[in-house]
Design an enzyme around this catalytic site. Structure first.
Site, mmCIF file in Angstrom:
data_model
loop_
_atom_site.group_PDB
_atom_site.id
_atom_site.type_symbol
_atom_site.label_atom_id
_atom_site.label_comp_id
_atom_site.label_asym_id
_atom_site.label_seq_id
_atom_site.Cartn_x
_atom_site.Cartn_y
_atom_site.Cartn_z
ATOM 1 N N GLU A 105 -21.387 -27.459 72.124
ATOM 2 C CA GLU A 105 -22.451 -26.366 72.628
ATOM 3 C C GLU A 105 -22.639 -26.310 74.322
ATOM 4 O O GLU A 105 -22.916 -25.627 75.013
ATOM 5 C CB GLU A 105 -23.630 -26.355 71.971
ATOM 6 C CG GLU A 105 -23.330 -25.741 70.417
ATOM 7 C CD GLU A 105 -24.306 -25.860 69.590
ATOM 8 O OE1 GLU A 105 -25.184 -26.880 69.092
ATOM 9 O OE2 GLU A 105 -25.087 -24.642 69.072
ATOM 10 N N GLU A 125 -21.783 -28.703 62.218
ATOM 11 C CA GLU A 125 -23.097 -28.700 61.698
ATOM 12 C C GLU A 125 -22.993 -28.216 60.363
ATOM 13 O O GLU A 125 -23.933 -28.803 59.387
ATOM 14 C CB GLU A 125 -24.014 -27.556 62.436
ATOM 15 C CG GLU A 125 -24.435 -27.798 63.857
ATOM 16 C CD GLU A 125 -23.280 -27.727 65.036
ATOM 17 O OE1 GLU A 125 -22.138 -27.780 64.510
ATOM 18 O OE2 GLU A 125 -23.893 -28.119 66.213
HETATM 19 C C1 3H9 Z 1 -25.961 -30.574 66.057
HETATM 20 O O1 3H9 Z 1 -25.170 -31.084 67.056
HETATM 21 C C2 3H9 Z 1 -27.012 -29.719 66.248
HETATM 22 C C3 3H9 Z 1 -26.879 -28.663 67.358
HETATM 23 O O2 3H9 Z 1 -25.935 -27.625 66.946
HETATM 24 C C4 3H9 Z 1 -28.140 -28.209 67.590
HETATM 25 C C5 3H9 Z 1 -29.051 -28.906 68.047
HETATM 26 C C6 3H9 Z 1 -30.171 -28.211 68.617
HETATM 27 N N1 3H9 Z 1 -26.284 -38.826 65.989
HETATM 28 O O3 3H9 Z 1 -19.181 -42.443 62.651
HETATM 29 P P1 3H9 Z 1 -18.928 -43.794 63.519
HETATM 30 C C7 3H9 Z 1 -23.907 -43.048 64.670
HETATM 31 S S1 3H9 Z 1 -25.778 -31.597 64.524
HETATM 32 C C8 3H9 Z 1 -26.811 -40.097 65.912
HETATM 33 O O4 3H9 Z 1 -18.815 -45.095 62.752
HETATM 34 P P2 3H9 Z 1 -16.639 -43.126 64.725
HETATM 35 C C9 3H9 Z 1 -23.421 -43.497 63.491
HETATM 36 O O5 3H9 Z 1 -24.297 -43.529 62.513
HETATM 37 C C10 3H9 Z 1 -24.731 -33.041 64.881
HETATM 38 N N2 3H9 Z 1 -25.941 -41.210 65.488
HETATM 39 O O6 3H9 Z 1 -18.021 -43.621 64.503
HETATM 40 C C11 3H9 Z 1 -22.647 -44.897 63.732
HETATM 41 O O7 3H9 Z 1 -24.044 -45.835 63.791
HETATM 42 P P3 3H9 Z 1 -24.097 -47.260 63.213
HETATM 43 C C12 3H9 Z 1 -23.191 -32.657 64.989
HETATM 44 C C13 3H9 Z 1 -24.679 -40.848 65.427
HETATM 45 O O8 3H9 Z 1 -15.926 -43.322 66.019
HETATM 46 C C14 3H9 Z 1 -22.309 -45.238 64.933
HETATM 47 O O9 3H9 Z 1 -22.846 -43.762 65.783
HETATM 48 N N3 3H9 Z 1 -22.490 -33.791 65.088
HETATM 49 C C15 3H9 Z 1 -24.274 -39.530 65.601
HETATM 50 O O10 3H9 Z 1 -15.783 -43.393 63.482
HETATM 51 C C16 3H9 Z 1 -20.567 -44.963 65.206
HETATM 52 O O11 3H9 Z 1 -20.205 -43.774 64.459
HETATM 53 C C17 3H9 Z 1 -21.771 -34.382 64.316
HETATM 54 O O12 3H9 Z 1 -21.857 -34.099 62.809
HETATM 55 C C18 3H9 Z 1 -25.174 -38.722 65.713
HETATM 56 N N4 3H9 Z 1 -24.708 -37.361 66.029
HETATM 57 O O13 3H9 Z 1 -16.827 -41.377 64.584
HETATM 58 C C19 3H9 Z 1 -21.088 -35.631 64.354
HETATM 59 N N5 3H9 Z 1 -22.975 -39.590 65.199
HETATM 60 O O14 3H9 Z 1 -22.974 -48.002 64.313
HETATM 61 C C20 3H9 Z 1 -21.341 -36.748 63.628
HETATM 62 C C21 3H9 Z 1 -22.492 -41.077 64.970
HETATM 63 O O15 3H9 Z 1 -25.296 -47.838 63.402
HETATM 64 N N6 3H9 Z 1 -20.711 -37.832 63.987
HETATM 65 N N7 3H9 Z 1 -23.779 -41.806 64.958
HETATM 66 O O16 3H9 Z 1 -23.593 -47.219 61.766
HETATM 67 C C22 3H9 Z 1 -19.187 -38.011 63.773
HETATM 68 O O17 3H9 Z 1 -18.706 -37.209 63.134
HETATM 69 C C23 3H9 Z 1 -18.732 -39.340 64.300
HETATM 70 O O18 3H9 Z 1 -19.701 -40.452 64.359
HETATM 71 C C24 3H9 Z 1 -17.935 -39.426 65.432
HETATM 72 C C25 3H9 Z 1 -17.417 -41.133 65.787
HETATM 73 C C26 3H9 Z 1 -16.440 -38.617 65.233
HETATM 74 C C27 3H9 Z 1 -18.812 -38.869 66.435
#
Ligand code: 3H9
Length: 700
Positions: A105, A125
């Site tokens: 976004e 989301e």
């Molecule tokens: C959004 O964006 C809302 C908006 O539309 C509007 C806002 C107003 N936040 O998965 P990994 C942590 S909704 C905080 O093992 P990878 C995760 O817990 C969001 N922490 O790595 C882990 O912590 P730990 C939309 C996060 O390389 C560490 O980072 N976004 C977040 O296998 C490593 O993560 C999503 O839904 C976060 N957003 O994969 C994407 N993301 O080391 C969510 C990760 O302490 N994230 N952490 O266990 C993912 O899909 C994967 O983490 C990603 C990396 C593909 C990014």
């Protein structure tokens, strides 16, 4: 703030870098940092254009999920994006790695978008019970039209940069480094005199009534009970009916509504469970044993599935069967699973050939295992047979190899005791089909060495599975609790509910199948043999489903014989209720003089879940599961627990533990044998605490 967002000048190009490891999530500090840096950019006479990049592995992984549920703090992401979009000088987003959710976004507020090859772009989301809440619905629909926007946002599925380019989500792709490519793009834009180009200035997309109708229909079929998808459709519908500003306001209102739902809380909990479950403090820094080759003992459905999973992860595998004929059949089974993997695109044809000719053998002689790093036993569930297998493994395997059993309930300590190396023995409890199901219970005995446990978790990761540590007990975490909830279901049937009503109520709760359809799938012989095994030690107050013994004795073993609780037409996996089932069960009730009554579906669901939570509390108290989140993971990834409920322990917290305990106490008065309130549940209620509080306090 300086740390998470930096500002550099390269000639007349400002480079704005988000550096917030591990995923550059946009929390408050990043938002504030960007806000100030945008002011600096607009006031900087030397800067003609800005390039926005992410440091390290990716552009941005989304909004910071850890802020969800906490009070909002300015600047908000939508406001920040509007500020970037309003910039009088152009801003280019140069994305790499992942550009997800609020991250993508953010790029939509920029005037030009570039993605390096391999970048994964998504608005995921919906998988968190939300809609894109920082202009994503309004801007994507204006950029690519309603139909494509519906597909992109409702699926949450990432698109690789090239596909994103074709869709019109980005302006160009580049095979190089994001910062360099961004600088080159910016140079071109400056030289061409390019001006800011705002998506919010684009005309509203044409209304597409048919696409909206079909999206709503598909949601009713496939996402029943989920609130976010319908709100996404509503926000997209608004794009052709409202001004950009009004649409943005509607999107924000819907986003904040969703933020307050239990479904959002459940889905975000499930996201963190998936990551935290394998994060065991006790294993930090423990080095892993190398696993390059593996053996599987037993090539039935389970063994062949395990061998397939190991092969798909790149290991060399030897499968041992008792004779040449069985080895042949096992070979055929593995070949079928691999063919399916090729069809599903999980395995390339050259790799398939390499497996057949180099990486896989089905043999009959244990002496072939002298060099393998890991053996997984998957023979018939008989303690004696498994002990025999382990004696042979102990004789032939090299020192330091890992000896694993796939038993689903037998005592692993007893199995380990027949070897000279109980510290090398661990349970690896796969779920069928083993090459598909995500869950792997890593069952540890008090003697299992930490590096064996750590290696088992490492193996799970390379297999793409979610590993959960379990202690030793009959059934480990999952099957022990499952046996108990099945007991609750049987008691409901004794008391007057039909198995079909129980299945319907449990399906309506959100499980993919009810307990009796599951029994048909697993085979009614399994339940029968378990009842036989436990008969000698069964408490006389316990009651078993006598009608299930009838079904077994009539050769109705479930799906595999075409009849069980349900009747299956040839080739059909969905059965029809048997009109004679009620009568069959009624006979048993009469014999026991049981007076029946009606149950509502809700009552059935509450009892089923009360039994699940109560037994899970015992499993946690006995340290079979180290933390409540381990139970959540087992049920989410092995038993089809509805993800939007977050897992059973999260669900229990959300319901309120005091109310659940009251229900269990009431049931205890009715049936004191089955319904004994779990001491842990009582303690938590007394201390006014939740299961979640134990996740943080755990020493593991
Ligand atoms: C959004 O964006 C809302 C908006 O539309 C509007 C806002 C107003 N936040 O998965 P990994 C942590 S909704 C905080 O093992 P990878 C995760 O817990 C969001 N922490 O790595 C882990 O912590 P730990 C939309 C996060 O390389 C560490 O980072 N976004 C977040 O296998 C490593 O993560 C999503 O839904 C976060 N957003 O994969 C994407 N993301 O080391 C969510 C990760 O302490 N994230 N952490 O266990 C993912 O899909 C994967 O983490 C990603 C990396 C593909 C990014």
């Amino acid at each position: 703030m300086e740390d998470v967002v930096s500002y550099d000048l390269v000639g007349d190009i400002a480079v704005i870098t988000i550096n917030n490891p591990p995923v550059n999530a946009i929390g408050w500090d990043v938002r504030s940092g960007l806000w100030h840096v945008m002011d600096r950019f607009s006031e900087d006479p030397r800067a003609a254009i800005a390039v926005l990049v992410g440091a390290n592995r990716m552009f941005v992984g989304g909004a910071d999920l850890k802020e969800f549920g906490k009070p909002l703090r300015d600047p908000t992401l939508p406001a920040l994006i509007l500020k970037i979009e309003a910039s009088a000088k152009p801003v280019v987003a140069a994305m790499h790695g992942h550009s997800l959710g609020g991250g993508f976004e953010l790029s939509l507020g920029c005037h030009y978008r570039l993605a390096t090859e391999g970048t994964r772009i998504a608005l995921p989301e919906v998988t968190l019970g939300l809609l894109p809440g920082a202009g994503g619905t309004q801007r994507v629909a204006r950029l690519v039209g309603i139909t494509k926007a519906l597909d992109f946002i409702l699926s949450g599925r990432p698109r690789l940069a090239n596909e994103a380019l074709q869709l019109g989500l980005v302006d160009r792709t580049d095979s190089g480094n994001a910062r360099e490519a961004g600088l080159a793009f910016a140079r071109e834009l400056v030289d061409a005199g390019a001006k800011p180009r705002r998506i919010s200035d684009l005309p509203s997309p044409a209304e597409d009534v048919e696409a909206l109708r079909s999206a709503r229909e598909s949601i009713a079929r496939t996402a029943r009970g989920q609130v976010a998808p319908l709100k996404i459709v509503q926000a997209l519908e608004a794009t052709s009916r409202m001004s950009f500003v009004d649409g943005l306001a509607l999107e924000r209102r819907l986003f904040l509504e969703l933020m307050d739902t239990p479904q959002r809380a459940g889905l975000v909990h499930a996201f963190f469970v998936e990551r935290q479950v394998s994060n065991l403090r006790a294993l930090a820094g423990v080095s892993l044993r190398a696993i390059q080759s593996a053996a599987v003992i037993g090539g039935g459905t389970m063994g062949a599935g395990i061998a397939t999973a190991l092969l798909l992860s790149g290991l060399h595998v030897i499968l041992i069967e008792r004779d040449a004929e069985s080895a042949d059949s096992a070979n055929g089974r593995v070949a079928r699973y691999l063919d399916e993997a090729v069809k599903r695109g999980k395995l390339g044809e050259p790799e398939r050939q390499a497996i057949t000719h180099v990486r896989f053998k089905a043999l009959t002689d244990y002496s072939a295992l002298s060099d393998v790093d890991l053996a997984i036993e998957a023979v018939f569930e008989s303690l004696e047979l498994k002990k025999t297998v382990f004696r042979q493994l102990d004789d032939v395997m090299r020192a330091g190899a890992i000896l694993a059993t796939n038993t689903s309930y037998l005592n692993i300590e007893e199995i380990a005791a027949v070897t000279r190396r109980p510290a090398d023995v661990v349970g690896l409890h796969f779920f069928s089909p083993a090459h598909v199901m995500k869950l792997l219970e890593v069952v540890v005995t008090p003697k299992t060495s930490p590096d064996v446990i750590a290696s088992a978790f490492g193996l799970a990761k390379s297999l793409g599975k979610i590993a959960v540590r379990s202690g030793v007990c009959d059934g480990f975490i999952g099957n022990r609790i499952l046996a108990h909830i099945r007991g609750a279901a049987d008691r409901l049937v004794w008391a007057g509910a039909s198995p079909y009503q129980v299945d319907r109520a449990i399906r309506d709760f959100g499980f993919p199948m009810g307990p009796y359809a599951v029994a048909d799938l697993a085979g009614l012989d399994i339940g029968f043999l378990t009842r036989q095994r436990k008969a000698a030690t069964r408490d006389p107050r316990d009651i078993i489903p006598a009608w299930a013994d009838d079904l077994y004795n009539q050769g109705r073993l479930g799906q595999k014989t075409g009849r069980g609780y349900y009747i299956y037409a040839a080739g059909d996996r969905i059965g029809q209720p048997d009109p004679e089932m009620d009568e069959r069960i009624a006979r048993h009730r009469e014999q026991r003089g049981i007076l029946t009554r009606n149950f509502s579906d809700l009552e059935i669901q509450r009892r089923y879940m009360a039994a699940l939570v109560n037994e899970a509390a015992n499993v946690i108290d006995e340290n079979i599961a180290a933390r409540p989140l381990d139970v959540d993971a087992v049920f989410l990834f092995g038993y089809g627990f509805p993800r939007h409920c977050g897992g059973p322990m999260h669900w229990a917290d959300a319901q309120g533990l005091a109310g659940l305990l009251d229900e269990i106490r009431d049931l205890h008065r009715e049936d004191p044998f089955f319904w004994t309130p779990a001491p842990l549940l009582e303690r938590l209620v007394q201390q006014n605490r939740t299961f979640a509080s134990l996740n943080d306090a755990s020493e593991l």
